[in-house]
Design a protein around this motif. Structure first.
Motif, mmCIF file in Angstrom:
data_model
loop_
_atom_site.group_PDB
_atom_site.id
_atom_site.type_symbol
_atom_site.label_atom_id
_atom_site.label_comp_id
_atom_site.label_asym_id
_atom_site.label_seq_id
_atom_site.Cartn_x
_atom_site.Cartn_y
_atom_site.Cartn_z
ATOM 1 N N GLN A 76 0.829 -1.209 0.000
ATOM 2 C CA GLN A 76 0.000 0.000 0.000
ATOM 3 C C GLN A 76 0.862 1.257 0.000
ATOM 4 N N PRO A 87 -5.158 0.435 -10.382
ATOM 5 C CA PRO A 87 -5.535 -0.492 -9.308
ATOM 6 C C PRO A 87 -6.049 -1.846 -9.800
ATOM 7 N N SER A 88 -6.713 -1.861 -10.938
ATOM 8 C CA SER A 88 -7.232 -3.140 -11.440
ATOM 9 C C SER A 88 -6.092 -4.047 -11.906
ATOM 10 N N SER A 91 -4.551 -5.445 -8.631
ATOM 11 C CA SER A 91 -5.356 -6.485 -7.974
ATOM 12 C C SER A 91 -5.331 -7.791 -8.759
ATOM 13 N N SER A 106 -5.472 -4.209 -2.635
ATOM 14 C CA SER A 106 -6.312 -3.023 -2.730
ATOM 15 C C SER A 106 -5.862 -2.007 -1.694
ATOM 16 N N SER A 108 -7.839 -0.343 -0.055
ATOM 17 C CA SER A 108 -8.817 -0.395 1.025
ATOM 18 C C SER A 108 -8.676 -1.620 1.927
ATOM 19 N N THR A 109 -7.734 -2.506 1.609
ATOM 20 C CA THR A 109 -7.515 -3.684 2.447
ATOM 21 C C THR A 109 -6.993 -3.240 3.800
#
Length: 115
Positions: A76, A87-88, A91, A106, A108-109
């Motif tokens: 991160q 980001p895609s 991931s 991610s 947001s993890t």
């Protein structure tokens, strides 16, 4: 003399056990392992073979919960510093390299929840 030697041996073993229990992957190691992925993560295309090698190496190094949590935090942190990161693509990288990891890649993890 023998008592002092036993004490010193116990001290050294204790230090080694404590150091290994708290060991975590450094962000430098994470960044170095994933450096070959930088171009792919921003532009897409074919995933370079050295990139997948770095991903697999990182997964093999992160065998404990503290190591996986640290690797997550480092990912991160590194991602925040990369301009143009898609980001895609990030991931989907483990799947493209034929491996799986036990948490989503991610921003947001919550790395504290990574086991």
């Amino acid at each position: 003399m023998a008592l002092a030697l036993r004490f010193l041996t116990c001290l050294v073993l204790t230090v080694c056990i404590v150091a290994s229990a708290d060991a975590a992957i450094s962000c430098g190691t994470v960044a170095t392992s994933l450096a070959p992925c930088a171009n792919y993560l921003s532009k897409g295309g074919e995933v370079p073979v050295p990139c997948c090698g770095g991903v697999k190496s990182l997964i093999s190094m992160a065998q404990t919960t503290p190591d996986r949590q640290q690797a997550c935090r480092c990912l991160q942190s590194t991602a925040k510093g990369m301009s143009g990161l898609d980001p895609s693509l990030a991931s989907g990288l483990p799947g493209k390299c034929g491996v799986s990891i036990p948490y989503p890649i991610s921003m947001s993890t919550n790395c504290d929840n990574v086991k």
